[in-house]
Scaffold this active site. Structure first.
Site, PDB file in Angstrom:
ATOM      1  N   THR A 278       0.838  -1.194   0.000  1.00 11.93           N
ATOM      2  CA  THR A 278       0.000   0.000   0.000  1.00 11.93           C
ATOM      3  C   THR A 278       0.877   1.251   0.000  1.00 11.93           C
ATOM      4  OG1 THR A 278      -0.177   0.180   2.428  1.00 11.93           O
ATOM      5  CG2 THR A 278      -1.779  -1.245   1.299  1.00 11.93           C
ATOM      6  N   GLY A 279       0.361   2.307  -0.615  1.00 16.49           N
ATOM      7  CA  GLY A 279       1.113   3.561  -0.653  1.00 16.49           C
ATOM      8  C   GLY A 279       2.393   3.455  -1.450  1.00 16.49           C
ATOM      9  N   ALA A 280       2.299   2.887  -2.671  1.00 12.93           N
ATOM     10  CA  ALA A 280       3.500   2.623  -3.466  1.00 12.93           C
ATOM     11  C   ALA A 280       3.720   3.670  -4.554  1.00 12.93           C
ATOM     12  CB  ALA A 280       3.425   1.230  -4.081  1.00 12.93           C
TER      13      ALA A 280
ATOM     14  N   GLY B 100       8.453   7.150  -2.483  1.00 12.23           N
ATOM     15  CA  GLY B 100       9.074   6.933  -1.185  1.00 12.23           C
ATOM     16  C   GLY B 100       9.290   5.481  -0.825  1.00 12.23           C
TER      17      GLY B 100
ATOM     18  N   GLY C 259       7.217   3.057  -0.014  1.00  9.14           N
ATOM     19  CA  GLY C 259       6.358   2.071  -0.676  1.00  9.14           C
ATOM     20  C   GLY C 259       6.885   1.685  -2.043  1.00  9.14           C
TER      21      GLY C 259
ATOM     22  N   SER D 166       7.336   4.111  12.774  1.00 12.31           N
ATOM     23  CA  SER D 166       8.112   5.345  12.718  1.00 12.31           C
ATOM     24  C   SER D 166       8.959   5.474  13.975  1.00 12.31           C
ATOM     25  CB  SER D 166       7.171   6.545  12.611  1.00 12.31           C
ATOM     26  OG  SER D 166       7.854   7.763  12.803  1.00 12.31           O
TER      27      SER D 166
ATOM     28  N   TYR E 234      -0.170  11.127  14.836  1.00 10.09           N
ATOM     29  CA  TYR E 234       0.685  10.291  13.989  1.00 10.09           C
ATOM     30  C   TYR E 234       1.523   9.345  14.847  1.00 10.09           C
ATOM     31  CZ  TYR E 234       4.296   9.039  10.600  1.00 10.09           C
ATOM     32  OH  TYR E 234       5.165   8.338   9.786  1.00 10.09           O
TER      33      TYR E 234
END
Length: 262
Positions: A8-10, A13, A15, A137, A150
């Site tokens: 996901t989120g590819a 960055g 991903g 993170s 976050y």
């Protein structure tokens, strides 16, 4: 038979770097993102370079309806590797954050990670094989002002991953949480955070391909929590031993230095 990695989120960055890494290992890919023109260019490039199949699913994973539609698209396909990478940051203080942004972050970085992991894990358990990589993170170790929500979601990801690791003990399914530190990507710009990416040293920005390479070395060593950045390692260690009041003062100063405030 080639394995399939769902990332996901590819769009860019970390991903995209994970997509590149697993494609280089011969895995077929299912990649998600919202910027259709960019992610389809990525897919074509990956296919041409690594000669694997790359399927693009345009998905909005920051809402319950979007998550459910995405799961319906995945259906009963075999997913051998899952990388839960999609995420975003928020600049305002928590009290000033619009309720819609709060909901989007919780859906994307808590509910989507949880729901998608459970969905894919059922097939992995039946096959007794699979890998799940959840992107956390360094903020999970040390919450900062203007990073409250976050950091909290990223701490959830660490606890969630460690719990899964213990539940899956004795199986051939591996899980890992990655805390990558500062990444040279579009993450901060998307959150309207103006960062000096030329900064070097402990808290300098690193190339996402290098971060993925280090994290996958940790994966091979069976490290459940991967902290591939030296600065992030230092944060993790310091926060364990600092008196809390001292940490609060240091965190406030560090947050101000990142934002350029005096």
């Amino acid at each position: 038979m080639s394995k399939t990695a769902l990332i996901t989120g590819a769009t860019s960055g970390l991903g995209l770097s994970y997509a590149r890494y697993f494609a280089s290992k011969g895995c077929n890919l299912i990649i998600t993102g919202r910027r259709e023109d960019i992610i389809r260019e990525n897919a074509e490039s990956l296919q041409n370079q690594f000669h694997v199949n790359v399927e693009v699913i345009i998905a909005e994973l920051s809402s319950l309806d979007g998550i459910n539609r995405f799961l319906a698209q995945i259906g009963d396909r075999t997913i051998d590797i899952l990388v839960n990478n999609a995420g975003f940051g928020l600049k305002p203080s928590f009290v000033d954050t619009p309720e819609t942004d709060v909901e989007k972050m919780l859906y994307l970085q808590v509910w989507c990670v949880t729901k998608l992991t459970q969905f894919v894990l059922k097939g992995m358990v039946r096959r007794n094989s699979g890998a799940i990589i959840n992107i956390s993170s360094d903020g999970a170790f040390a919450v900062l002002p203007h990073n409250v929500l976050y950091s909290s979601t990223k701490l959830y990801i660490i606890n969630f991953t460690e719990g899964l690791h213990m539940e899956l003990s004795g199986t051939d399914i591996r899980v890992q949480a990655v805390c990558p530190g500062f990444i040279d990507s579009h993450f901060h710009e998307s959150a309207e955070m103006h960062m000096d990416k030329s900064r070097k040293g402990l808290f300098g920005f690193r190339d996402p391909d290098a971060i993925v390479a280090d994290a996958m070395k940790d994966f091979a060593k069976k490290k459940v929590i991967s902290v591939p950045d030296t600065g992030a390692k230092m944060i993790r260690t310091l926060v364990r031993f600092l008196p809390r009041n001292l940490f609060y003062r240091m965190a406030a100063r560090f947050s101000s230095s990142l934002s350029g405030k005096k």
